[in-house]
Design a protein around this motif. Sequence first.
Motif, PDB file in Angstrom:
ATOM      1  N   UNK A1189       0.865  -1.177   0.000  1.00 20.50           N
ATOM      2  CA  UNK A1189       0.000   0.000   0.000  1.00 20.50           C
ATOM      3  C   UNK A1189       0.903   1.229   0.000  1.00 20.50           C
ATOM      4  N   UNK A1190       0.688   2.120  -0.940  1.00 17.52           N
ATOM      5  CA  UNK A1190       1.504   3.331  -1.063  1.00 17.52           C
ATOM      6  C   UNK A1190       0.719   4.531  -0.545  1.00 17.52           C
ATOM      7  N   UNK A1217      -1.409  -5.214   4.962  1.00 16.62           N
ATOM      8  CA  UNK A1217      -0.431  -5.287   3.879  1.00 16.62           C
ATOM      9  C   UNK A1217       0.791  -4.435   4.214  1.00 16.62           C
ATOM     10  N   UNK A1218       1.913  -4.740   3.563  1.00 14.06           N
ATOM     11  CA  UNK A1218       3.080  -3.854   3.713  1.00 14.06           C
ATOM     12  C   UNK A1218       2.734  -2.439   3.247  1.00 14.06           C
ATOM     13  N   UNK A1300      -6.215   0.265   4.827  1.00 20.19           N
ATOM     14  CA  UNK A1300      -6.267   1.064   3.594  1.00 20.19           C
ATOM     15  C   UNK A1300      -6.319   0.201   2.343  1.00 20.19           C
ATOM     16  N   UNK A1301      -6.147  -1.127   2.498  1.00 21.32           N
ATOM     17  CA  UNK A1301      -6.313  -2.018   1.340  1.00 21.32           C
ATOM     18  C   UNK A1301      -7.694  -1.830   0.725  1.00 21.32           C
ATOM     19  N   UNK A1302      -8.698  -1.608   1.565  1.00 20.62           N
ATOM     20  CA  UNK A1302     -10.067  -1.417   1.071  1.00 20.62           C
ATOM     21  C   UNK A1302     -10.144  -0.246   0.106  1.00 20.62           C
ATOM     22  N   UNK A1303      -9.408   0.839   0.411  1.00 18.00           N
ATOM     23  CA  UNK A1303      -9.428   2.010  -0.453  1.00 18.00           C
ATOM     24  C   UNK A1303      -8.672   1.747  -1.749  1.00 18.00           C
ATOM     25  N   UNK A1423     -13.698   5.989   9.298  1.00 26.18           N
ATOM     26  CA  UNK A1423     -12.509   5.177   9.002  1.00 26.18           C
ATOM     27  C   UNK A1423     -11.230   5.997   9.144  1.00 26.18           C
ATOM     28  N   UNK A1424     -11.323   7.301   8.963  1.00 29.64           N
ATOM     29  CA  UNK A1424     -10.189   8.191   9.245  1.00 29.64           C
ATOM     30  C   UNK A1424     -10.738   9.444   9.908  1.00 29.64           C
TER      31      UNK A1424
END
Length: 1486
Positions: A1189-1190, A1217-1218, A1300-1303, A1423-1424
Amino acid sequence: MHQMRGLGLFVAGLCAIAAGVQSQPLVATSLKTDWPAPPAILEAVEFISLGQPEAAFSYLSHLSSSGLLIRSPQLPARHLYAAILGSLNSTGITSNNSSAAFLPNEHLLPLLKLALSTRNFAPRVQAHYRLYAEEVEPRFMIDKPGAFDETCDAWVDWHGSQACDPAALTKLMQQGSKSESAAKQQIHSFDHVHQLSERNDAPLAILYADVSSPNFSPLHDTLLRLSAEDKITYVLRYKPPRVAGPSLTVSGYGVELALKSTEYKVVDDREVQKAETSGQKVHGRKQTDENDLLKETPSRIVPLNKNETTGIGMKTAQLVLKSANPMNSLVDITQNFPKFAHLLKDVVTEGDIAVAIEANQRKMPGMRNRLWINGLEQELANYDIFSLQRFLRTETTRVASLMALGLTSEQAIDMLTTPLADKSALGVGWGEAFDVRTELAVWWNDLAKDSRYLTWPSGVTSIARQPMGQLKTVRVNLMQVLFLLDLTDPAHLSVLAQAFQFIDRKIPLRFGLVPLVDEVDPYAPASLAGVAFYHIRKTRNLKDAKAFISELFQAAMEGLVDGAAVQAAYGRVTGSAFKSSLDAWSPQRDEFFALLADFSSRHGIDRSVGAIFANGKHLDITQDWPQNMLAVYGPMMEYLDRQIYEGTVTDETEIYDHFLTLPNAYPSRDPLVFGAPTLFDFLDCAACQVVDRLTWWHADAAPSSISMLVVADFETEDGAALLLDAAEYAKTAEGVRLTLLHNGNAPFNTMPHTAGSDDDQVSQVLEILTAHKSLQTEILALLKALSVKPEQRAIIVNGRVLPLAPRVSDTRPAPFSLLAKVEFQERISGVAKKVAEIFGEPDGSVAQRDRISSVILKCSSSLASAAGSSASDAFGRAPKPRLPNTAFAVLDTTAEAAIVTGKNTSAIVRIVAIVDPLTEAAQKLAAMLRVLSRVEGTSVTVFLNPGRVDGDGVPIKRFYRYALSAEPQFDSDGALELPGVEFHGLPLEPLYTLGMDVPNAWIVFPEKSIHDLDNIRLAKLQGSSGVTAEFLLQNILVEGHARETRTGSPPRGLQFLLGTPQNPARLDTITMANLGYLQLKANPGVWSLRLREGRSAEIYDLLSVAEALGKEPERLEGQPLAESVPVVVDSFEGVTVYPIVAKKRGMEMADVLSDETQDAGTRSGPGAIWHRMKSSLFGTTKVAEPETINVFSVASGHLYERFLSIMMLSVIKNTKSPVKFWFIENFLSPSFKVFLPHLADAYGFKYELVTYKWPHWLRQQTEKQRTIWGYKILFLDVLFPLDLSKVIFVDADQVVRTDLRELVDMDLEGAVYGYTPFCDDRHEMDGFRFWKHGYWKDHLAGKPYHISALYVVDLRRFRQLAAGDRLRQQYQMLSADPNSLANLDQDLPNNMNTPHQIPIFSLPQEWLWCETWCSDQSLKTAKTIDLCNNPLTKEPKLERAKRILPEWVGLDDEVAAVAARVASDARSQTSTTASASVAPHDRDEL
């Protein structure tokens, strides 16, 4: 008396200025490179060798023989500086005993001092050092293991072998050349090359030397001797000394302390370390306030109301002009204006000064801050001391060359600012034009008759009632634009499509077309298209003719337009068979073909190039043709205004006929004469001394304005024919002198006998050749300097070089008369008129006739060459012409209106500036002018032009300093005082943010500082030395503007690599559609530029790199393409390159940014356009996302870096995730960059620091916060590596509570990015929701307004749709209004959120919660959480974070624990500093 009473208000309390001021904390900065400072003596060598390569060798020989080279490392800086200046006056002294032979002229000595002060040539020396360290030494270590002696301080590379002394070199040379096995050495632009002849086979001997070493001189002397004997080519390169010196401290930059709003608390509540613990030394001299009358203790900033700011500009100007040293006062007051403003308001204005300034203001309307040097205006938006030094050197050399002709410096500058052409003779300001009236023209519109223009006023007198500078909307064909185009060329069809759009938009211009045909083959596709077009126009109507063009354009977009495509397009428009229809029209078809061929031939049009004629003015077909057309439109309308006023042009006048019958309109266009001229400067040429010894034929006894040199091998038939043409022309020539230059291998003997060779005129001309026999060697040297090839025919007219083709390919008579007429009108008449003014009435003597003729030749060639060498900028804008001295003569230069330093009568460089002291631009400009005024031989005139101040507040909201001095400064011990910037006497209470104002090519970051440079409050630092900061010049940019040869358009998305032999892919970039712009970070040295492997290299070839826009280098047919092109960075100005690329065969329709599968089926054929439409509307097939995830973020200041650390931990703890974080390096503090790798190690994440220099052509933001906002949205396509597919922006002051994988996995439904809408459910904030009314309510039309605190970007889609280019274009347009884009990072994407621009995908509301706008109930599903500012409560973010986020304190403590551990480890390593003890984290950096 009024002045004294007003100033008396400031005198009280002056005696109180004592120790209190001295104990105040200061702010000090310095700027260094990460490479060592080179020896000043080498910088002097580089200065001297510029423009005279041989001088480097003679100067080094002199320094060596005097012993100064060997002694230089041990000499104190002051003594070395004096020795360098003394070495230029110790031998070969000129007659006036003021300068030595090593400098081209004595007037360059002050510029040498300035160059040594600014270390202007340090990058050039470092380029030598870097080449040696990174390329030469590693190569020898690998190729010659055990045989290479790296301890040699000076050694010769002889075909890949090392020689450390003359004996070893002699031995290697006796063994014979091994060039066949040695790699071909490349000569670089910074190399010093000593070569007796031009022979290409002379073996290279490259000396790598520390010139201060004892073994330099023996090798240097040996190589000079061998080169003088023509046995070798001697190349000198510097070798770095064994022990590197300290880093180079640079100058030539500004520092600002901008006043920061304290509406919201932004200072970290943690204790800041005391300044005394930093261990940083402040360099530089104390900069004190110059004007004692404005001092008060303590200094303070007092808010002003609207009444108090009224007239403050005039009061400021008066105080400056009345001071003892106006220039110093101007600098002091502008740079410290915020603390002086409340004192300046009480100054009582004096009538005489106000009257004088207001009188000047009426003569310079709209000019706030402007700068002219010798009449040439400088671009203040992008100027720096390094580019100015280059320009000053050019100007000084040019003025000195004119003075060598016997002119005074005043006359020389007057000559330099003289317009080349005396336009008053023609009465027009757009140059030559051509009579292109023809029945062949098909006009698409008629402003006088078409119904679409009926609402416009009629008659030419209506022009005067319309605003200046705009297109005139009247029912008159004021400008008729005729296109000569190949209807099978896609680029030409694209131009015609643009014209159709202009017609549809009712642009008040008339457009017409004459098709170009293949003059030889009537059945070539272009010929078929041209004839078919006329057949449709003659047999059908204009609408069908346009439809035929549209069909051809459609075919061009899908593939090549061949004969079959032309016939198909004809059939679709007419419903008839092409062949039978055209055969039935056979006689007319043949007639039209012949007429078209004759028309294009008569006007010299190359079918592959095409042409545009705007009221007869020829324009090239380029991407910028509309701008070039409008550049001609303005002067033409000004001319019409005059003619209408004088009654010459009336409503009965046919405007087109009028323009095409003016004296500047020629009946035909000879491309040889009217093409791009090759210009030569007879004043800048060592071989040109022979010109004054030539024998000339004169038309009469008066001085000649035109000097014509006819060149040929006159012993050949071609040469004899040219001589006969010249003799025939001489019979009727007026104001001309003519000479012949024999271009044969041996002196002229005899001319072949041809018809007419017995003519008396020919006999007279032949006598010239006889007289020139003894000068043949010098003549051949001159021809070589003129770039005339052996045996080539040519005509040179006052510096215009016109090569002639052999008669076998061109049997027309040489265009002597036309060339002389054109050159006189365009480049000679104004100069000849000025020379006549200077020299007065001729006395009739032959000596004076010859002298004046020679002066006109040399002056006109020099001025024309200077004007011709000024390239257009990236926008296609031509350089501005010089203003003559008379333009400034109307202004009052007395002490009541202007600041004057130096004397115009003796100055070599004359500087004129207009300065508004109440602007930020004046802070830098005034500092620059003060330094330039101290450069000997310079006069400076500053006209103060104070503007009005509207509204409350201080007009300048920053303190400013500029690091620059006219020559090096030394302390009492003779050591060099390192440049730096210090702010003394600042008000203590304001909150400041420190910013660097550096040249465009520099990337600068803070390197050392324990302080929060974004939030400086000196009141908290009393009792300490203050704030110190050391900045690093990390990179010097390589910028570029790429162009595709076929279309002339930017190759959008093309990827370039900049690297070295050891690391070929060190840096990469993507080409913007905006101006084809590309940017790469480099440093002094030799780099290689190439296309990146993959799509870019598969689709494109890199043909060459042009030196300037529109100056494509010639390529020989069959010449192989180079995989890479060398790029040399050896200047603080950086490098601008112009790559020329072409698509490979079969890749004409391929797109770099599309997938290969897309191109495979869509390179040609009718499916191409549908595929592109489908992709645009529905998106492309989903690409599998990588696991990582970036996350992208930006922070400035210690508080926001604290927030940023907490945000990172919240992401890590909630995302399975990383994660890799991407941070914009520009704004991070040194302490955070030191801490970041430890935090990454502790929590197992990766990170990368990225940066992109804000392009100089994109409108800059002046506030740091707005600049940060710009980086969030404007450069998403170029900030990240091209293989990064998605990135999520998360604000620094945000806490993430979800994975944040969901996004990342969310389907954006074809949009390039997804934003969260602002909440609507906290109703007490309704009054602050600006998007609910006014402009935004109308623009959004029911769509939500989105917040920029969190968004996800599909980078692949973003680049494919050129979203970055479109965002920048919209930004450039909107930001012209300073009141627009109040919230830049939000307003810009929301403004473009339309179906036809860049739609936003709305993320579900729970993705961002903010207490300011969202209800308490919705926090449960958030979520944030973002810590938005609250305009109602103004609650500090730290307090709110602790109040609403239970996890925040825990995360903060975790970060603090890591920081404490790092600090503890640092303290335990007493041998190193805290910053050095930090192990660098293993990461990639862009």
